[in-house]
Design a protein around this motif. Structure first.
Motif: not given
Length: 336
Positions: A79-106
């Protein structure tokens, strides 16, 4: 009687995945719904409704991934080999969402719009990629020996992209019904209005997937429509109809705030069950079963001891956090 550790670990991974879909689904859904709400105070209420619990929800994603790595290393590798690209994009989305979640308040007012857009993009990207992963698992992987032998772009198919869109709709409905339970008017009324078309679209998505998979995969068609399986599995689509009608009525009853959310959870569980029925007993469709992909029993047994300790702890603090922060979120209130 000998315990089948592979089945036990499969159940643990399915449970962790379902918990993640349910618990991280509604806070990703809030990001997906952001474009429909312009008032900054309503947006603050939306974010504050999940501020105390959103990062803990992702514990289940880690639990499922770690369990798959330890209990079914072959499945993890493929699964990790076959879905490297969507899994990486998913993690980037989660990271970016988390950063935005905290920064929008400040952030200052001039910068808040940027972080709101980042919150939207991160939520949609993470959700869409998760849907692609689900579609790819149902479609199956090309495996030679014990390794993925397909292309890095095999996941880029109409069915998988449609599943990505379907999960975006699912999380949006889950977020809308969560806010019906957690907010007050006028935001609550707006969420009721949004939930109705989202429910219709979700049912259309479920119908299309339910037809698409058996029409393109004969094994799934035989699983669902051969006798006596048809009688055994018929309650799943019937319950989808019952829950949908009940949910539709609940959206017109302003005195029932939690029912719509609970019924949406029921729809998600039924959809998840349908996917499980379609691929069982394969953990790497269409040809590798969970026993063939399993780690040695000694490894599974050793991990199971830790899982039986940590899962109750996770459940306990999850329940406690939701209990402590129960009730409605009002303008001007927050936990940031």
């Amino acid at each position: 009687m000998t315990l089948d550790l592979s089945v036990i670990w499969f159940a643990i991974i399915v449970f962790a995945t379902l918990m993640y879909i349910v618990m991280d689904g509604f806070d990703l859904g809030i990001g997906i719904l952001f474009p429909f709400i312009r008032d900054k105070h309503d947006r603050d209420v939306m974010v504050n409704s999940v501020a105390p619990v959103w990062d803990g929800n992702e514990t289940w994603l880690v639990m499922g991934g770690a369990g798959l790595f330890g209990a079914f290393p072959l499945a993890y590798a493929v699964i990790a080999d076959a879905l490297t690209i969507p899994l990486l994009l998913m993690l980037l989305g989660l990271i970016f969402r988390g950063v935005a979640f905290e920064f929008r308040f400040k952030a200052t007012e001039s910068h808040r719009a940027f972080w709101d857009k980042s919150f939207i993009v991160g939520s949609i990207l993470a959700t869409f990629c998760q849907g692609i992963v689900v579609g790819a698992v149902v479609s199956g992987f090309q495996v030679s020996g014990r390794a993925f032998s397909g292309s890095q772009l095999d996941w880029l198919t109409p069915f998988n992209l449609f599943c990505g869109l379907g999960l975006v709709i699912t999380y949006a409905l889950l977020g809308a019904t969560w806010l019906i339970m957690k907010s007050e008017d006028p935001l609550q009324s707006r969420m009721r209005q949004l939930a109705r078309p989202l429910l219709i679209v979700l049912l259309l998505v479920m119908a299309v997937v339910s037809l698409w998979t058996p029409l393109t995969q004969s094994a799934i068609a035989e699983r669902w429509f051969s006798l006596p399986n048809l009688y055994y599995f018929l309650p799943v689509p019937l319950l989808v109809i019952v829950f949908s009608l009940w949910l539709w009525r609940s959206l017109y009853r302003p005195d029932f705030h939690a029912r719509a959310f609970l019924l949406t959870l029921g729809l998600i569980f039924l959809g998840f069950s349908g996917l499980g029925i379609s691929i069982w007993p394969y953990i790497i469709p269409p040809g590798i079963t969970l026993h063939e992909a399993a780690a040695p029993p000694q490894s599974q047994g050793f991990m199971l001891v830790g899982a039986l300790i940590i899962i109750p702890v996770i459940l306990a603090y999850t329940f406690w956090s939701y209990y402590v922060f129960r009730g409605k979120i009002r303008h001007g209130e927050g936990y940031h």
